[in-house]
Design a protein around this motif. Sequence first.
Motif, mmCIF file in Angstrom:
data_model
loop_
_atom_site.group_PDB
_atom_site.id
_atom_site.type_symbol
_atom_site.label_atom_id
_atom_site.label_comp_id
_atom_site.label_asym_id
_atom_site.label_seq_id
_atom_site.Cartn_x
_atom_site.Cartn_y
_atom_site.Cartn_z
ATOM 1 N N ARG A 143 -18.906 -15.862 -61.084
ATOM 2 C CA ARG A 143 -19.185 -17.088 -60.327
ATOM 3 C C ARG A 143 -17.934 -17.964 -60.236
ATOM 4 N NH1 ARG A 143 -23.952 -20.542 -62.481
ATOM 5 N NH2 ARG A 143 -22.330 -21.981 -63.119
ATOM 6 N N LYS A 144 -17.709 -18.501 -59.042
ATOM 7 C CA LYS A 144 -16.527 -19.355 -58.855
ATOM 8 C C LYS A 144 -16.769 -20.732 -59.459
ATOM 9 C CE LYS A 144 -14.391 -17.315 -54.795
ATOM 10 N NZ LYS A 144 -15.340 -16.339 -54.235
ATOM 11 N N GLU A 145 -15.757 -21.238 -60.122
ATOM 12 C CA GLU A 145 -15.828 -22.565 -60.737
ATOM 13 C C GLU A 145 -14.692 -23.407 -60.159
ATOM 14 O OE1 GLU A 145 -17.974 -23.424 -63.391
ATOM 15 O OE2 GLU A 145 -17.107 -25.431 -63.583
ATOM 16 N N VAL A 146 -15.022 -24.605 -59.680
ATOM 17 C CA VAL A 146 -13.998 -25.488 -59.132
ATOM 18 C C VAL A 146 -13.194 -26.100 -60.279
ATOM 19 C CG1 VAL A 146 -13.640 -27.648 -57.864
ATOM 20 C CG2 VAL A 146 -15.363 -26.005 -57.077
ATOM 21 N N LEU A 147 -11.871 -26.069 -60.153
ATOM 22 C CA LEU A 147 -11.019 -26.698 -61.168
ATOM 23 C C LEU A 147 -10.804 -28.158 -60.796
ATOM 24 C CD1 LEU A 147 -8.358 -23.852 -61.627
ATOM 25 C CD2 LEU A 147 -10.482 -24.236 -62.911
ATOM 26 N N VAL A 148 -10.878 -29.031 -61.786
ATOM 27 C CA VAL A 148 -10.794 -30.464 -61.489
ATOM 28 C C VAL A 148 -9.554 -31.096 -62.096
ATOM 29 C CG1 VAL A 148 -13.282 -30.770 -61.188
ATOM 30 C CG2 VAL A 148 -12.281 -31.069 -63.470
ATOM 31 N N ARG A 149 -9.087 -32.122 -61.390
ATOM 32 C CA ARG A 149 -7.988 -32.946 -61.900
ATOM 33 C C ARG A 149 -8.505 -33.772 -63.083
ATOM 34 N NH1 ARG A 149 -7.395 -34.213 -56.096
ATOM 35 N NH2 ARG A 149 -5.693 -32.923 -55.306
ATOM 36 N N THR A 150 -7.600 -34.468 -63.742
ATOM 37 C CA THR A 150 -8.031 -35.253 -64.916
ATOM 38 C C THR A 150 -8.931 -36.428 -64.511
ATOM 39 O OG1 THR A 150 -5.932 -36.432 -64.835
ATOM 40 C CG2 THR A 150 -6.088 -34.600 -66.365
ATOM 41 N N ASP A 151 -8.915 -36.825 -63.232
ATOM 42 C CA ASP A 151 -9.849 -37.884 -62.798
ATOM 43 C C ASP A 151 -11.188 -37.301 -62.330
ATOM 44 O OD1 ASP A 151 -9.407 -36.773 -60.313
ATOM 45 O OD2 ASP A 151 -8.399 -38.523 -59.452
ATOM 46 N N GLY A 152 -11.360 -36.008 -62.457
ATOM 47 C CA GLY A 152 -12.630 -35.369 -62.099
ATOM 48 C C GLY A 152 -12.699 -34.873 -60.667
ATOM 49 N N SER A 153 -11.708 -35.200 -59.837
ATOM 50 C CA SER A 153 -11.745 -34.753 -58.433
ATOM 51 C C SER A 153 -11.276 -33.298 -58.341
ATOM 52 C CB SER A 153 -10.849 -35.660 -57.579
ATOM 53 O OG SER A 153 -9.500 -35.527 -57.985
ATOM 54 N N PRO A 154 -11.744 -32.564 -57.307
ATOM 55 C CA PRO A 154 -11.343 -31.161 -57.170
ATOM 56 C C PRO A 154 -9.834 -31.029 -56.967
ATOM 57 C CG PRO A 154 -13.128 -31.718 -55.654
ATOM 58 C CD PRO A 154 -12.647 -33.012 -56.240
ATOM 59 N N ALA A 155 -9.251 -30.054 -57.644
ATOM 60 C CA ALA A 155 -7.793 -29.867 -57.600
ATOM 61 C C ALA A 155 -7.363 -28.890 -56.518
ATOM 62 C CB ALA A 155 -7.299 -29.394 -58.961
ATOM 63 N N GLY A 156 -8.324 -28.442 -55.688
ATOM 64 C CA GLY A 156 -7.973 -27.508 -54.611
ATOM 65 C C GLY A 156 -7.922 -26.067 -55.075
ATOM 66 N N LEU A 157 -8.484 -25.808 -56.257
ATOM 67 C CA LEU A 157 -8.441 -24.456 -56.821
ATOM 68 C C LEU A 157 -9.810 -24.060 -57.342
ATOM 69 C CD1 LEU A 157 -5.251 -24.836 -59.060
ATOM 70 C CD2 LEU A 157 -5.396 -23.479 -56.965
#
Length: 311
Positions: A143-157
């Motif tokens: 299953r694909k998991e969205v990687l998040v920036r430290t502020d919780g927003s999606p990091a584009g990965l």
Amino acid sequence: MLRILVLGAAAGGGFPQWNCNCPSCARARDGADSAAPQALQASVAVSADGESWFLLNASPDLRQQINDNPQLHPAHSLRSSPIAGAILTNGDVDAVAGLLNLRESTPFTVYAHPRVLRILADNPIFNVLNPAFVKRRELTLGRKEVLVRTDGSPAGLEVEAFAVPGKVALYLEDESKGDSFGSEVGDTVGLRISNTDDGQYFYFIANCVRLTPDIAERVQGAPLVFFDGTLWRDDEMVAANMSAKTGKRMGHISMGGPDGSIAAFADLGVGRKFFLHINNSNPVLLTDTPERAELEQAGWKIAKDGTEIVI
Ligand code: MLT
Ligand code: MN
Ligand code: ZN
């Protein structure tokens, strides 16, 4: 687009290894041109935006890997880091020990299979990753998991973990459980990392004992693969009197020969192929060996620490 920063390509112990006086390690210590003196332990970092970076494994050399690579230096507030996450493929020392360097109450997320998160939870030393700042997120196989920036927003990965045949961490081997040593699905995973905007992707498979039809099908035609390059020959450490263990016993396929990874990848149409997790006994670490020439002729590379690859 993906920016991929090679932090190290050596297996556990690095090259040279602290207690090894084999001819290769000795040459590396002497600074011989043919023996890259600085092969730190295997890890890469990946980013879609050049701002938030994700470590694929946290090697024992992580402190030096951060210092050596400006992409990973603090750039904004007084205390900050571009490292937004660490994705772990297994629980071996060379995949998790680097987490202990990230212990100063700076937010990031650890992503791993529940089997590996369990190892962290069972070892209280990892509580130095302040739970008020450091999240632990389960990866579900397939299953694909969205990687998040430290502020919780999606990091584009996105990351997708998938099972690869391998072995439970060395320090958790249970001899009473027979040939598997108690290994279970999830103890070693491969990663598919992709950019959520343009779909660009690559594979990171640092520990793998056999290229199964499932893995071959996955990586077929991939633009870039990092793959387990521990040994050239299955009995190489035995023959060199370094260890009683073969590569297979340690959970690693070898590069050479008809059953090796070079042969297994020959017809898979992978764009760029990089070995990593290369043990100091492996002759390909020396640039003047016939094995290194064979590897290069087959289209494989060993990236120098600090190399940035853009795909
Ligand atoms: C391995 O890759 O086989 C392990 O890193 C062994 C170890 O932990 O020493
Ligand atoms: Mn290892
Ligand atoms: Zn050595």
